[in-house]
Design a protein around this motif. Structure first.
Motif, PDB file in Angstrom:
ATOM      1  N   ALA A   8      35.838  -5.845  -4.574  1.00 58.34           N
ATOM      2  CA  ALA A   8      35.148  -7.061  -4.138  1.00 58.34           C
ATOM      3  C   ALA A   8      35.825  -8.306  -4.673  1.00 58.34           C
ATOM      4  O   ALA A   8      35.754  -9.371  -4.052  1.00 58.34           O
ATOM      5  CB  ALA A   8      33.688  -7.013  -4.598  1.00 58.34           C
ATOM      6  N   MET A   9      36.494  -8.207  -5.817  1.00 57.78           N
ATOM      7  CA  MET A   9      37.054  -9.378  -6.491  1.00 57.78           C
ATOM      8  C   MET A   9      38.577  -9.322  -6.653  1.00 57.78           C
ATOM      9  O   MET A   9      39.121 -10.021  -7.493  1.00 57.78           O
ATOM     10  CB  MET A   9      36.412  -9.523  -7.887  1.00 57.78           C
ATOM     11  CG  MET A   9      34.931  -9.674  -7.888  1.00 57.78           C
ATOM     12  SD  MET A   9      34.457 -11.258  -7.165  1.00 57.78           S
ATOM     13  CE  MET A   9      32.714 -10.995  -6.954  1.00 57.78           C
ATOM     14  N   TYR A  10      39.245  -8.510  -5.834  1.00 59.39           N
ATOM     15  CA  TYR A  10      40.694  -8.378  -5.988  1.00 59.39           C
ATOM     16  C   TYR A  10      41.411  -9.722  -5.970  1.00 59.39           C
ATOM     17  O   TYR A  10      42.202 -10.027  -6.854  1.00 59.39           O
ATOM     18  CB  TYR A  10      41.289  -7.500  -4.877  1.00 59.39           C
ATOM     19  CG  TYR A  10      41.338  -6.040  -5.191  1.00 59.39           C
ATOM     20  CD1 TYR A  10      41.680  -5.581  -6.445  1.00 59.39           C
ATOM     21  CD2 TYR A  10      41.050  -5.110  -4.203  1.00 59.39           C
ATOM     22  CE1 TYR A  10      41.716  -4.224  -6.722  1.00 59.39           C
ATOM     23  CE2 TYR A  10      41.090  -3.748  -4.472  1.00 59.39           C
ATOM     24  CZ  TYR A  10      41.421  -3.316  -5.732  1.00 59.39           C
ATOM     25  OH  TYR A  10      41.456  -1.985  -6.006  1.00 59.39           O
ATOM     26  N   LEU A  11      41.141 -10.515  -4.966  1.00 53.29           N
ATOM     27  CA  LEU A  11      41.892 -11.761  -4.814  1.00 53.29           C
ATOM     28  C   LEU A  11      41.671 -12.726  -5.981  1.00 53.29           C
ATOM     29  O   LEU A  11      42.653 -13.203  -6.573  1.00 53.29           O
ATOM     30  CB  LEU A  11      41.562 -12.419  -3.471  1.00 53.29           C
ATOM     31  CG  LEU A  11      42.451 -13.592  -3.070  1.00 53.29           C
ATOM     32  CD1 LEU A  11      43.919 -13.192  -3.055  1.00 53.29           C
ATOM     33  CD2 LEU A  11      42.047 -14.105  -1.712  1.00 53.29           C
ATOM     34  N   LEU A  58      36.720 -11.706   1.614  1.00 57.58           N
ATOM     35  CA  LEU A  58      36.363 -13.064   1.188  1.00 57.58           C
ATOM     36  C   LEU A  58      34.868 -13.235   0.937  1.00 57.58           C
ATOM     37  O   LEU A  58      34.374 -14.360   0.918  1.00 57.58           O
ATOM     38  CB  LEU A  58      36.849 -14.077   2.230  1.00 57.58           C
ATOM     39  CG  LEU A  58      38.360 -14.175   2.427  1.00 57.58           C
ATOM     40  CD1 LEU A  58      38.698 -15.159   3.540  1.00 57.58           C
ATOM     41  CD2 LEU A  58      39.061 -14.578   1.146  1.00 57.58           C
ATOM     42  N   ASP A  59      34.160 -12.152   0.699  1.00 57.00           N
ATOM     43  CA  ASP A  59      32.729 -12.251   0.412  1.00 57.00           C
ATOM     44  C   ASP A  59      32.454 -13.054  -0.851  1.00 57.00           C
ATOM     45  O   ASP A  59      31.399 -13.655  -1.004  1.00 57.00           O
ATOM     46  CB  ASP A  59      32.100 -10.865   0.279  1.00 57.00           C
ATOM     47  CG  ASP A  59      31.867 -10.200   1.621  1.00 57.00           C
ATOM     48  OD1 ASP A  59      32.192 -10.812   2.661  1.00 57.00           O
ATOM     49  OD2 ASP A  59      31.365  -9.059   1.624  1.00 57.00           O
ATOM     50  N   TRP A  60      33.375 -13.044  -1.787  1.00 54.20           N
ATOM     51  CA  TRP A  60      33.215 -13.764  -3.044  1.00 54.20           C
ATOM     52  C   TRP A  60      33.294 -15.277  -2.854  1.00 54.20           C
ATOM     53  O   TRP A  60      32.837 -16.035  -3.702  1.00 54.20           O
ATOM     54  CB  TRP A  60      34.292 -13.322  -4.045  1.00 54.20           C
ATOM     55  CG  TRP A  60      35.683 -13.457  -3.481  1.00 54.20           C
ATOM     56  CD1 TRP A  60      36.378 -12.490  -2.826  1.00 54.20           C
ATOM     57  CD2 TRP A  60      36.513 -14.611  -3.486  1.00 54.20           C
ATOM     58  NE1 TRP A  60      37.598 -12.983  -2.434  1.00 54.20           N
ATOM     59  CE2 TRP A  60      37.709 -14.281  -2.834  1.00 54.20           C
ATOM     60  CE3 TRP A  60      36.371 -15.894  -3.996  1.00 54.20           C
ATOM     61  CZ2 TRP A  60      38.748 -15.189  -2.671  1.00 54.20           C
ATOM     62  CZ3 TRP A  60      37.402 -16.802  -3.833  1.00 54.20           C
ATOM     63  CH2 TRP A  60      38.587 -16.435  -3.175  1.00 54.20           C
ATOM     64  N   LEU A  61      33.877 -15.736  -1.756  1.00 47.97           N
ATOM     65  CA  LEU A  61      34.100 -17.164  -1.528  1.00 47.97           C
ATOM     66  C   LEU A  61      32.865 -17.784  -0.889  1.00 47.97           C
ATOM     67  O   LEU A  61      32.675 -17.737   0.321  1.00 47.97           O
ATOM     68  CB  LEU A  61      35.338 -17.374  -0.649  1.00 47.97           C
ATOM     69  CG  LEU A  61      35.766 -18.826  -0.451  1.00 47.97           C
ATOM     70  CD1 LEU A  61      36.075 -19.494  -1.780  1.00 47.97           C
ATOM     71  CD2 LEU A  61      36.986 -18.888   0.463  1.00 47.97           C
ATOM     72  N   THR A  62      32.014 -18.354  -1.730  1.00 47.45           N
ATOM     73  CA  THR A  62      30.796 -19.023  -1.289  1.00 47.45           C
ATOM     74  C   THR A  62      30.736 -20.389  -1.948  1.00 47.45           C
ATOM     75  O   THR A  62      31.446 -20.635  -2.945  1.00 47.45           O
ATOM     76  CB  THR A  62      29.548 -18.214  -1.690  1.00 47.45           C
ATOM     77  OG1 THR A  62      29.465 -18.158  -3.120  1.00 47.45           O
ATOM     78  CG2 THR A  62      29.576 -16.806  -1.116  1.00 47.45           C
TER      79      THR A  62
END
Length: 194
Positions: free
Chosen positions: A17-20, A86-90
């Motif tokens: 979930a947080m690779y990037l 990109l779910d982490w990008l909020t």
């Protein structure tokens, strides 16, 4: 590595979930370390100072984004990450990233006030004052936004008996901010506890 050894299931869910942002954070830390080493041997230290600053900001911002992404939540199905890249990008994770950058800047300024004297300490004092207000602003935004958007957190914060333990936190934060403001204004020799 420690997360993988201690909590393999959490590692298997969080890392995809947080690779990037994790990779960007590691690159920022590497860039920062390389800039520090090259600064020692370079004739032009100005460029390497900027490179060190950029690496530090990127690493701090990435840490905040990771924290915001974890608070926001990760899609999990059958014990595996089920979301997108990109779910982490909020907006919440971006605010958390910015707040961590300014929080680290305030931490650095106050450390310089404690450990240095003269022009460096005075410049750190001048920088710490506005940084304190910026950090308090971001703390308020995150503290208000979190229970409004995330029902599970609102239930935990405002249910009894948790509420009795948590209601003093804003008052203590305000008191500590006032004490920090007063400390920033004083000279080092005026503080008996330092």
């Amino acid at each position: 590595g420690g997360l993988w050894v201690a909590f393999p299931t959490a590692y298997a869910v969080i890392m995809p979930a947080m690779y990037l942002p994790v990779i960007v954070m590691l690159l920022g830390l590497i860039f920062r370390g390389v800039a520090f080493e090259f600064r020692l041997v370079s004739e032009s230290k100005r460029w390497w100072n900027r490179a060190f600053n950029i690496g530090s900001i990127v690493a701090a911002f990435s840490q905040g984004v990771i924290l915001g992404g974890l608070i926001h939540g990760i899609s999990v199905k059958n014990g595996q990450f089920a979301g997108g890249h990109l779910d982490w990008l909020t907006p919440f994770s971006v605010v958390c990233g910015l707040s961590l950058v300014f929080g680290y800047a305030l931490l650095g300024a106050t450390w310089l006030i404690m450990k240095t004297e003269g022009e460096v300490a005075e410049r750190a004092r001048a920088q710490a004052k506005p940084l304190l207000f910026i950090v308090l602003f971001f703390m308020a935004v995150v503290s208000i936004y979190t229970p409004l958007v995330f029902e599970r957190i609102a239930q935990r914060w405002f249910s009894l008996p948790n509420f009795y333990f948590l209601w003093p936190v804003p008052l203590l934060t305000a008191l500590l901010a006032l004490l920090l403001w007063r400390w920033i204004d004083r000279r080092r020799d005026a503080l008996p506890f330092l």
